[in-house]
Design an enzyme around this catalytic site. Structure first.
Site, PDB file in Angstrom:
ATOM      1  N   SER A 158       0.957  -0.847  -0.392  1.00 47.57           N
ATOM      2  CA  SER A 158       0.024   0.010  -0.188  1.00 47.57           C
ATOM      3  C   SER A 158       1.316   1.433   0.264  1.00 47.57           C
ATOM      4  O   SER A 158       2.132   1.292   0.355  1.00 47.57           O
ATOM      5  CB  SER A 158      -0.824   0.300   1.525  1.00 47.57           C
ATOM      6  OG  SER A 158      -1.024   1.265   1.536  1.00 47.57           O
TER       7      SER A 158
ATOM      8  N   TYR B 105       0.580   0.402  10.453  1.00 49.10           N
ATOM      9  CA  TYR B 105       0.039  -0.868   9.944  1.00 49.10           C
ATOM     10  C   TYR B 105       0.995  -0.108   8.955  1.00 49.10           C
ATOM     11  O   TYR B 105       1.297  -1.359   7.280  1.00 49.10           O
ATOM     12  CB  TYR B 105      -1.064   0.071   8.939  1.00 49.10           C
ATOM     13  CG  TYR B 105      -1.952   0.182   7.972  1.00 49.10           C
ATOM     14  CD1 TYR B 105      -2.486  -1.083   7.346  1.00 49.10           C
ATOM     15  CD2 TYR B 105      -1.632   0.944   6.468  1.00 49.10           C
ATOM     16  CE1 TYR B 105      -3.002  -1.700   5.932  1.00 49.10           C
ATOM     17  CE2 TYR B 105      -2.141   1.365   5.466  1.00 49.10           C
ATOM     18  CZ  TYR B 105      -2.815  -0.802   5.331  1.00 49.10           C
ATOM     19  OH  TYR B 105      -2.926  -0.382   3.914  1.00 49.10           O
TER      20      TYR B 105
END
Length: 318
Positions: free
Chosen positions: A158, A183
């Site tokens: 990502s 994350y």
């Protein structure tokens, strides 16, 4: 020697769909394993690969929900897999290897994002444990089938990787938890896994890629409140999409499908992709898209592989 991190001119872009990038590609007789392949962009990935003729295995934390979501898609089978549980990962891999089948494509797509602080295993931060260590063990345990198939291994990273390199001094956030940095670290780990796996696997015909799928509204946002998404400009007060940069799930699946099956990537590997092309280094992109150096650094990738092998006890190349 790695593939240069530079665009190859695929002819596709950020609005291309998974079906479009597979037009003319025949996957009949091929087998793909897609974690997270029953929800969001994972579901569209399964749909596209199966539509091109592949047999698709979808290991799922909720097999019943997966079977329901995938009903009507031909050539798909479901099994159980909880990536946060190392023994469960080993169990799935053992069951698959017993079938004697080779794997042509492995898409490491399942994951969690910005969840509250939690741990898995012996105190591992949950996002790192699920998004990275679960897939690390899966790759190593499935290695005989991957090598037999000369597979492509596609790890869904990502743009969130830009938030954090690997925090070697405090990987478990013992000094204070930030769910977005956690994350980001896990997404950096996804990219670094592809770098080193490609280095190790190329001699066996196994090539690895990572990618940013784009911004898409999917169940991945389940740990965010509506207010948070409104504040970020993603949705409006009524819950409708407000950011025109967001992709549809079909568009969001396109880059991982392209990386998994496009003949344009024959002989290529170890690179981070976005918008259906190899991404440029973020430092050369005026919009700060692309990949940060810390996510494609081969020294960091090798260090992370060794660290992950020590944690999990898994290393197919040892």
């Amino acid at each position: 020697m790695g593939t240069p991190q530079q665009r190859i001119g695929s002819g596709f872009g950020g609005r291309s769909t998974a079906r479009e990038v597979l037009e003319g590609v025949d996957l009949t007789g091929r087998l793909a394993v897609v974690t997270g392949g029953y929800s969001g962009i994972g579901l569209e990935t399964t749909r596209a690969l199966a539509g091109a003729g592949a047999r698709v295995v979808v290991p799922a934390r909720r097999p019943e929900a997966a079977a329901e979501a995938l009903e009507g898609i031909e050539g798909v089978e479901v099994d159980g897999l909880d990536l946060s549980d190392q023994d469960d990962v080993r169990g799935f891999a053992a069951r698959f290897l017993k079938t004697g089948r080779a794997i042509d494509v492995l898409v490491n797509g399942a994951g969690v994002m910005a969840c509250p602080r939690a741990t898995a295993g012996p105190g591992w931060e949950y996002q790192f444990a699920t998004n990275h260590l679960g897939h690390f063990t899966l790759v190593n345990r499935l290695w005989p089938a991957l090598a037999d198939g000369g597979a492509r291994v596609v790890s869904v990273s990502s743009a969130g990787h830009q938030a954090s390199p690997i925090r070697w001094e405090d990987p478990w956030f013992d000094r204070g938890y930030d769910r977005w940095l956690a994350y980001g670290q896990s997404k950096t780990a996804n990219a670094l896994l592809a770098v080193h796996l490609d280095r190790l696997g190329a001699a066996f015909g196994v090539r690895a890629f990572s990618l940013h799928p784009g911004a898409i509204l999917t169940p991945l946002q389940r740990h965010m409140t509506r207010e948070e998404m409104v504040d970020r400009g993603w949705i409006d007060e009524n819950g409708a999409l407000a950011d025109p940069a967001f992709k549809t799930p079909e568009q969001g699946a396109a880059t991982q499908v392209w990386a998994a099956a496009s003949p344009e990537l024959d002989g290529v590997g170890g690179v981070y992709c976005e918008d259906c092309d190899v991404a440029v280094p973020a430092g050369t992109d005026p919009d700060r898209a692309g990949v940060r150096d810390h996510a494609v650094d081969p020294v960091q990738a090798e260090r992370l592989w060794a660290f992950s092998a020590e944690l999990t006890g898994e290393d197919a190349f040892a």
